[in-house]
Motif scaffolding. Structure first.
Motif, PDB file in Angstrom:
ATOM      1  N   ALA A 209       0.810  -1.218   0.000  1.00  0.00           N
ATOM      2  CA  ALA A 209       0.000   0.000   0.000  1.00  0.00           C
ATOM      3  C   ALA A 209       0.842   1.266   0.000  1.00  0.00           C
ATOM      4  N   GLN A 210       2.006   1.259   0.644  1.00  0.00           N
ATOM      5  CA  GLN A 210       2.844   2.462   0.740  1.00  0.00           C
ATOM      6  C   GLN A 210       3.951   2.469  -0.319  1.00  0.00           C
ATOM      7  N   THR A 211       3.836   1.634  -1.301  1.00  0.00           N
ATOM      8  CA  THR A 211       4.824   1.572  -2.381  1.00  0.00           C
ATOM      9  C   THR A 211       4.204   2.116  -3.667  1.00  0.00           C
ATOM     10  N   PRO A 212       5.015   2.372  -4.681  1.00  0.00           N
ATOM     11  CA  PRO A 212       4.472   2.950  -5.919  1.00  0.00           C
ATOM     12  C   PRO A 212       3.435   2.079  -6.622  1.00  0.00           C
ATOM     13  N   GLU A 213       3.476   0.773  -6.392  1.00  0.00           N
ATOM     14  CA  GLU A 213       2.576  -0.102  -7.152  1.00  0.00           C
ATOM     15  C   GLU A 213       2.206  -1.339  -6.338  1.00  0.00           C
ATOM     16  N   ILE A 214       0.938  -1.734  -6.420  1.00  0.00           N
ATOM     17  CA  ILE A 214       0.492  -2.994  -5.827  1.00  0.00           C
ATOM     18  C   ILE A 214       0.864  -4.111  -6.784  1.00  0.00           C
ATOM     19  N   MET A 215       1.625  -5.062  -6.310  1.00  0.00           N
ATOM     20  CA  MET A 215       2.095  -6.139  -7.176  1.00  0.00           C
ATOM     21  C   MET A 215       0.954  -7.094  -7.550  1.00  0.00           C
ATOM     22  N   ASP A 216       1.116  -7.749  -8.695  1.00  0.00           N
ATOM     23  CA  ASP A 216       0.081  -8.652  -9.199  1.00  0.00           C
ATOM     24  C   ASP A 216      -0.229  -9.782  -8.224  1.00  0.00           C
ATOM     25  N   TYR A 217       0.795 -10.242  -7.482  1.00  0.00           N
ATOM     26  CA  TYR A 217       0.545 -11.368  -6.584  1.00  0.00           C
ATOM     27  C   TYR A 217      -0.442 -11.012  -5.479  1.00  0.00           C
TER      28      TYR A 217
END
Length: 308
Positions: A209-217
């Protein structure tokens, strides 16, 4: 609850050519045999590197089981449970009762069951179906850790059921307490009612949530209760907002597969099966004289037993 056959996808068929080799001396038949063993449902796990007579004996035993899926390799508790599970599925649902047995003497606290459960159900932050608690016993210097995996107890008298104001949770005919995410309103009364702290709430959080992108996994679907569920950031669609808990991996069990925690238990401490089958491993273990249940004085009658 709506039923669906969309559950656990089988691996794509593998082209035999992928197992061929242009190199001289390659035993193609053995490669094909190993391929079939690896993709067989409920197979033998990792194929160990054996040589000589042991390899031949191992292949003969494996071939015999593949030819007769209702047999199992002697000494393999996983294979025995798989065969018993398949037999139970042939009975009417109200004639089987799923139970789990956890051996305290075999549990080493590795948390592999927790990790595999989280992965199987794609659980978000704060939602854990199978935590492993530990307590220190004894007097110094003679002390030891006792580890207790704690799934949902699937109680025969579940206090969470009358606690739900919209009847979103109930006990199924096979003994598993289920939640209908489409009915659940997220009031969390059932969480407060459970004396085993076996329920948690999905608040829609993501690890990234606090990163640039939510990963697909994190947004891949899971198949709890034999339905496809997809979580998306900012969405309020189920299972976000719902109470969540262990379901004994019903989506796997209905397809003839053991729960994820059972197959990944490094110490072989977790057993699963139909208690109504008097010849089953779980029936044998429950009747061993070592079986106890948590908080039996509450009258909840859990379907999870611990061997002490």
């Amino acid at each position: 609850m709506e039923k669906s056959t969309l559950v656990c996808r089988k691996p794509d068929s593998v082209n035999d050519d992928d197992f061929e080799s242009e190199s001289a001396g390659v035993d193609v038949k053995r490669r094909k045999f190993l391929k079939n063993s690896l993709i067989a449902a409920g197979g033998f796990g990792a194929i160990t590197s054996l040589t000589g007579e042991k390899a031949i004996a191992g292949e003969q035993q494996a071939a015999a089981v593949l030819k007769n899926p209702e047999s199992f390799a002697e000494g393999s508790h996983l294979e025995r449970m798989r065969v018993e599970l398949i037999a139970a599925l042939k009975k009417p649902v109200d004639q089987r009762k799923w139970v789990m047995v956890i051996d305290h003497q075999k549990c080493v606290g590795c948390n592999s069951c927790t990790v595999s459960c989280n992965s199987e159900n794609n659980l978000p932050p704060g939602v854990v179906y199978r935590p492993v608690t530990k307590i220190e016993v004894g007097d110094y210097p003679d002390v030891a850790w006792v580890f207790t995996p704690r799934p949902c107890m699937q109680c025969d008298n579940p206090p969470c059921v009358p606690g739900c104001p919209v009847k979103a949770t109930w006990k199924g005919e096979d003994g598993v307490v289920v939640i209908d995410y489409d009915i659940c309103i997220g009031c969390r009364n059932c969480i407060a009612a459970c004396p085993y702290n076996a329920r948690t709430a999905d608040f829609g959080d993501f690890f990234g949530a606090q990163t640039p992108e939510i990963m697909d996994y994190e947004t891949r679907p899971n198949f709890e209760y034999s339905k496809e569920w997809i979580r998306k950031q900012g969405s309020h669609k189920s299972p976000i907002g719902n109470a969540r808990k262990c379901s004994f991996c019903l989506h796997r069990v209905r397809e003839g597969m053991l729960p994820a925690c059972v197959t990944t238990c490094l110490g072989g401490a977790t057993s699963f099966g139909d208690y109504n089958d008097k010849s089953s491993l779980v029936h044998e273990l429950v009747g061993s004289g070592r079986a106890k249940r948590l908080k039996e004085d509450l009258g909840t009658a859990p379907s999870v037993y611990y061997l002490i």
